[in-house]
Design a protein around this motif. Structure first.
Motif, mmCIF file in Angstrom:
data_model
loop_
_atom_site.group_PDB
_atom_site.id
_atom_site.type_symbol
_atom_site.label_atom_id
_atom_site.label_comp_id
_atom_site.label_asym_id
_atom_site.label_seq_id
_atom_site.Cartn_x
_atom_site.Cartn_y
_atom_site.Cartn_z
ATOM 1 N N ILE A 160 0.837 -1.205 0.000
ATOM 2 C CA ILE A 160 0.000 0.000 0.000
ATOM 3 C C ILE A 160 0.870 1.252 0.000
ATOM 4 O O ILE A 160 0.963 1.952 -0.999
ATOM 5 N N PHE A 161 1.521 1.505 1.118
ATOM 6 C CA PHE A 161 2.146 2.809 1.326
ATOM 7 C C PHE A 161 3.452 2.996 0.568
ATOM 8 O O PHE A 161 3.753 4.105 0.131
ATOM 9 N N GLY A 162 4.201 1.947 0.350
ATOM 10 C CA GLY A 162 5.429 2.064 -0.425
ATOM 11 C C GLY A 162 5.207 1.943 -1.919
ATOM 12 O O GLY A 162 6.135 2.121 -2.701
ATOM 13 N N ALA A 163 3.965 1.648 -2.318
ATOM 14 C CA ALA A 163 3.673 1.400 -3.731
ATOM 15 C C ALA A 163 2.456 2.181 -4.228
ATOM 16 O O ALA A 163 1.880 1.854 -5.251
ATOM 17 N N ASN A 164 2.055 3.216 -3.474
ATOM 18 C CA ASN A 164 0.923 4.066 -3.887
ATOM 19 C C ASN A 164 -0.347 3.261 -4.149
ATOM 20 O O ASN A 164 -0.997 3.416 -5.182
ATOM 21 N N GLY A 165 -0.729 2.408 -3.193
ATOM 22 C CA GLY A 165 -1.928 1.594 -3.343
ATOM 23 C C GLY A 165 -3.192 2.435 -3.382
ATOM 24 O O GLY A 165 -3.280 3.491 -2.756
ATOM 25 N N HIS A 166 -4.176 1.947 -4.139
ATOM 26 C CA HIS A 166 -5.448 2.666 -4.274
ATOM 27 C C HIS A 166 -6.551 1.667 -4.590
ATOM 28 O O HIS A 166 -6.366 0.767 -5.407
ATOM 29 N N MET A 167 -7.713 1.846 -3.942
ATOM 30 C CA MET A 167 -8.879 0.978 -4.162
ATOM 31 C C MET A 167 -10.021 1.756 -4.786
ATOM 32 O O MET A 167 -10.387 2.821 -4.283
ATOM 33 N N ASP A 168 -10.590 1.215 -5.854
ATOM 34 C CA ASP A 168 -11.846 1.701 -6.422
ATOM 35 C C ASP A 168 -12.856 0.581 -6.202
ATOM 36 O O ASP A 168 -12.739 -0.491 -6.812
#
Length: 106
Positions: A54-62
């Motif tokens: 998530i935080f080290g890889a720019n995670g995003h959920m739609d």
């Protein structure tokens, strides 16, 4: 898609919003102190997994859909490591916080 602010379960809503805002402190605050998780059926160290996925890889959920009062989601998840994939998420909530979540490809 369902806007994160419209998710039914408040604890899940807080966690998804924290993921999408890349907000580590709010993410941790949305979890119980002993929270656990699994990815594709394998238990993982939640802190290490979140930092990497998530935080080290720019995670995003739609979020595509929700069931079970907002505790089960199907979402398009993307990050810089894996790109975009359709995923399922299930959350166990206790006292207003996420106690466990399980995720994997849908």
């Amino acid at each position: 898609m369902i806007p994160a602010d419209e998710l039914s379960e408040p604890a899940v809503r807080a966690l998804v919003n924290a993921i999408n805002a890349n907000d580590v402190a709010t993410f941790r605050a949305a979890l119980t102190a002993d929270a656990t998780m699994s990815d594709d059926g394998t238990d993982r160290d939640l802190g290490q997994w979140a930092d990497r996925e998530i935080f080290g890889a720019n995670g995003h959920m739609d979020v595509e859909s929700e069931e079970d009062g907002g505790c089960s989601l199907v979402a398009h998840y993307r990050n810089d490591t894996w790109g975009k994939m359709r995923t399922r998420w299930h959350f166990d909530v206790s006292d207003g916080k996420v106690r466990r979540f399980e995720t994997g490809q849908a």
